[in-house]
Design a protein around this motif. Sequence first.
Motif, PDB file in Angstrom:
ATOM      1  N   LEU A 104       6.886  -5.575   0.633  1.00 54.22           N
ATOM      2  CA  LEU A 104       6.269  -4.849  -0.476  1.00 54.22           C
ATOM      3  C   LEU A 104       7.349  -4.575  -1.509  1.00 54.22           C
ATOM      4  CD1 LEU A 104       3.833  -3.458  -1.751  1.00 54.22           C
ATOM      5  CD2 LEU A 104       4.427  -1.397  -0.468  1.00 54.22           C
ATOM      6  N   GLY A 105       7.280  -5.317  -2.600  1.00 55.60           N
ATOM      7  CA  GLY A 105       8.233  -5.141  -3.679  1.00 55.60           C
ATOM      8  C   GLY A 105       7.570  -4.528  -4.890  1.00 55.60           C
ATOM      9  N   ALA A 106       8.368  -3.921  -5.743  1.00 54.04           N
ATOM     10  CA  ALA A 106       7.837  -3.310  -6.961  1.00 54.04           C
ATOM     11  C   ALA A 106       8.957  -3.174  -7.972  1.00 54.04           C
ATOM     12  CB  ALA A 106       7.224  -1.947  -6.669  1.00 54.04           C
ATOM     13  N   PHE A 107       8.618  -3.493  -9.224  1.00 56.34           N
ATOM     14  CA  PHE A 107       9.591  -3.256 -10.286  1.00 56.34           C
ATOM     15  C   PHE A 107       8.909  -2.584 -11.464  1.00 56.34           C
ATOM     16  CE2 PHE A 107       8.235  -7.686 -11.326  1.00 56.34           C
ATOM     17  CZ  PHE A 107       7.845  -7.514 -12.639  1.00 56.34           C
ATOM     18  N   ASP A 108       9.732  -1.971 -12.295  1.00 51.30           N
ATOM     19  CA  ASP A 108       9.267  -1.411 -13.551  1.00 51.30           C
ATOM     20  C   ASP A 108      10.447  -1.444 -14.515  1.00 51.30           C
ATOM     21  OD1 ASP A 108       6.571   0.370 -14.282  1.00 51.30           O
ATOM     22  OD2 ASP A 108       8.270   0.792 -15.601  1.00 51.30           O
ATOM     23  N   SER A 109      10.131  -1.479 -15.801  1.00 52.39           N
ATOM     24  CA  SER A 109      11.198  -1.511 -16.797  1.00 52.39           C
ATOM     25  C   SER A 109      11.699  -0.117 -17.148  1.00 52.39           C
ATOM     26  CB  SER A 109      10.712  -2.214 -18.072  1.00 52.39           C
ATOM     27  OG  SER A 109       9.616  -1.517 -18.638  1.00 52.39           O
ATOM     28  N   SER A 110      11.038   0.923 -16.628  1.00 52.68           N
ATOM     29  CA  SER A 110      11.420   2.297 -16.934  1.00 52.68           C
ATOM     30  C   SER A 110      12.150   2.946 -15.755  1.00 52.68           C
ATOM     31  CB  SER A 110      10.169   3.125 -17.262  1.00 52.68           C
ATOM     32  OG  SER A 110      10.451   4.504 -17.225  1.00 52.68           O
ATOM     33  N   PRO A 111      13.394   3.356 -15.928  1.00 52.80           N
ATOM     34  CA  PRO A 111      14.072   4.095 -14.852  1.00 52.80           C
ATOM     35  C   PRO A 111      13.333   5.371 -14.475  1.00 52.80           C
ATOM     36  CG  PRO A 111      15.650   3.354 -16.508  1.00 52.80           C
ATOM     37  CD  PRO A 111      14.290   3.098 -17.066  1.00 52.80           C
ATOM     38  N   GLU A 112      12.706   6.031 -15.447  1.00 54.85           N
ATOM     39  CA  GLU A 112      11.960   7.251 -15.152  1.00 54.85           C
ATOM     40  C   GLU A 112      10.770   6.953 -14.248  1.00 54.85           C
ATOM     41  OE1 GLU A 112       9.781  10.966 -17.491  1.00 54.85           O
ATOM     42  OE2 GLU A 112      10.276   9.119 -18.573  1.00 54.85           O
ATOM     43  N   ALA A 113      10.043   5.886 -14.548  1.00 49.00           N
ATOM     44  CA  ALA A 113       8.917   5.512 -13.701  1.00 49.00           C
ATOM     45  C   ALA A 113       9.383   5.182 -12.283  1.00 49.00           C
ATOM     46  CB  ALA A 113       8.180   4.323 -14.305  1.00 49.00           C
ATOM     47  N   LEU A 114      10.485   4.455 -12.164  1.00 51.12           N
ATOM     48  CA  LEU A 114      10.993   4.103 -10.834  1.00 51.12           C
ATOM     49  C   LEU A 114      11.411   5.340 -10.053  1.00 51.12           C
ATOM     50  CD1 LEU A 114      13.142   0.882 -11.342  1.00 51.12           C
ATOM     51  CD2 LEU A 114      10.984   1.102 -10.122  1.00 51.12           C
ATOM     52  N   ARG A 115      12.005   6.295 -10.734  1.00 55.18           N
ATOM     53  CA  ARG A 115      12.397   7.538 -10.053  1.00 55.18           C
ATOM     54  C   ARG A 115      11.175   8.249  -9.484  1.00 55.18           C
ATOM     55  NH1 ARG A 115      12.098  12.608 -11.605  1.00 55.18           N
ATOM     56  NH2 ARG A 115      11.679  12.083 -13.804  1.00 55.18           N
ATOM     57  N   LEU A 116      10.116   8.321 -10.272  1.00 55.79           N
ATOM     58  CA  LEU A 116       8.896   8.968  -9.801  1.00 55.79           C
ATOM     59  C   LEU A 116       8.200   8.131  -8.733  1.00 55.79           C
ATOM     60  CD1 LEU A 116       7.660  10.149 -13.302  1.00 55.79           C
ATOM     61  CD2 LEU A 116       8.415  11.637 -11.430  1.00 55.79           C
ATOM     62  N   SER A 117       8.243   6.816  -8.889  1.00 58.08           N
ATOM     63  CA  SER A 117       7.622   5.928  -7.907  1.00 58.08           C
ATOM     64  C   SER A 117       8.312   6.036  -6.546  1.00 58.08           C
ATOM     65  CB  SER A 117       7.683   4.479  -8.407  1.00 58.08           C
ATOM     66  OG  SER A 117       6.942   3.626  -7.576  1.00 58.08           O
ATOM     67  N   ALA A 118       9.617   6.212  -6.553  1.00 54.37           N
ATOM     68  CA  ALA A 118      10.363   6.309  -5.293  1.00 54.37           C
ATOM     69  C   ALA A 118       9.909   7.506  -4.457  1.00 54.37           C
ATOM     70  CB  ALA A 118      11.853   6.402  -5.572  1.00 54.37           C
ATOM     71  N   GLN A 119       9.357   8.519  -5.119  1.00 53.10           N
ATOM     72  CA  GLN A 119       8.879   9.696  -4.392  1.00 53.10           C
ATOM     73  C   GLN A 119       7.582   9.421  -3.645  1.00 53.10           C
ATOM     74  OE1 GLN A 119       8.644  12.879  -7.277  1.00 53.10           O
ATOM     75  NE2 GLN A 119      10.722  12.515  -8.010  1.00 53.10           N
ATOM     76  N   LYS A 120       6.871   8.360  -4.027  1.00 54.69           N
ATOM     77  CA  LYS A 120       5.606   8.010  -3.378  1.00 54.69           C
ATOM     78  C   LYS A 120       5.699   6.737  -2.548  1.00 54.69           C
ATOM     79  CE  LYS A 120       2.924  10.026  -7.183  1.00 54.69           C
ATOM     80  NZ  LYS A 120       1.830   9.835  -8.160  1.00 54.69           N
ATOM     81  N   ALA A 121       6.742   5.970  -2.752  1.00 55.25           N
ATOM     82  CA  ALA A 121       6.843   4.661  -2.115  1.00 55.25           C
ATOM     83  C   ALA A 121       6.966   4.793  -0.600  1.00 55.25           C
ATOM     84  CB  ALA A 121       8.037   3.901  -2.665  1.00 55.25           C
ATOM     85  N   PRO A 122       6.321   3.909   0.152  1.00 56.26           N
ATOM     86  CA  PRO A 122       6.465   3.926   1.611  1.00 56.26           C
ATOM     87  C   PRO A 122       7.870   3.480   2.021  1.00 56.26           C
ATOM     88  CG  PRO A 122       5.223   2.014   0.908  1.00 56.26           C
ATOM     89  CD  PRO A 122       5.417   2.853  -0.316  1.00 56.26           C
TER      90      PRO A 122
END
Length: 256
Positions: A66-84
């Motif tokens: 399960l991979g995921a990318f985003d161009s926004s560091p802010e989005a990735l920071r928030l996503s990491a809090q929900k990522a399995p």
Amino acid sequence: MNPGEYEVMAAVEDRHWWYRGLRDAMARCLAQPDLRLPSHPRVLDAGCGTGATLRFLAQLLEPSYLGAFDSSPEALRLSAQKAPPGADLYLSDIRDPVLRAGQLDLVVSLDVLYIPGAEASMKGLERLVSALRSGGLLILNLPAYDWLYSEHDVAVHTRERFTVGRTRALLDRLGLHVARLTYRLCALFPAIALARIPGMIRARRGSTEARSDLHAVPGEAMSRALLALLEMENRLLARGLRLPWGSSVFAVGRKT
């Protein structure tokens, strides 16, 4: 996006009827015999936002990758809090995506292409499609109709809105078989269009004061009713019915 919009998205996307309806549409489609993926598929979320879709894909599919990318560091920071645990999160751009896995079974890109636009994203999409195995799927969700451009689009930096026809042409250019292609939010579309009129009037490109529609979340009873309507609609689109209009375009392309 404008300042503060990622935080709002992260706060509401788990319970908001719109996001829940989109996840329900994906789940129902992927349960159909002609769209069923292999056990423990390899999955990439191309433009993962703030992470609710990533968690949903993990729960639904139990992917081996399960991979995921985003161009926004802010989005990735928030996503990491929900990522399995074990999810591969990294900074990249749909226009020039980095691929950190071998062949993929599913690439999901939900409300991403509207920011750079389809033409600017074409080389990146071609790279993503090249990573799909034979039979692999690309799922897109896109905002519909240029004339619906409103303050919401200013806030989330929309460059392009789409139609079913434009989306079909996009899938054709990518060499994908069109497995599902329809508008979404058909029954709600008249109400959505009316509700957008004030935002259409206020829309000023480049305004940093513009706010997205996510700032106005309906109450629990209304949210349940709206979600119930979407679930009824999703049963139809999952079976291949093409809805005539809506505020979003939903597409599933299959690599042959």
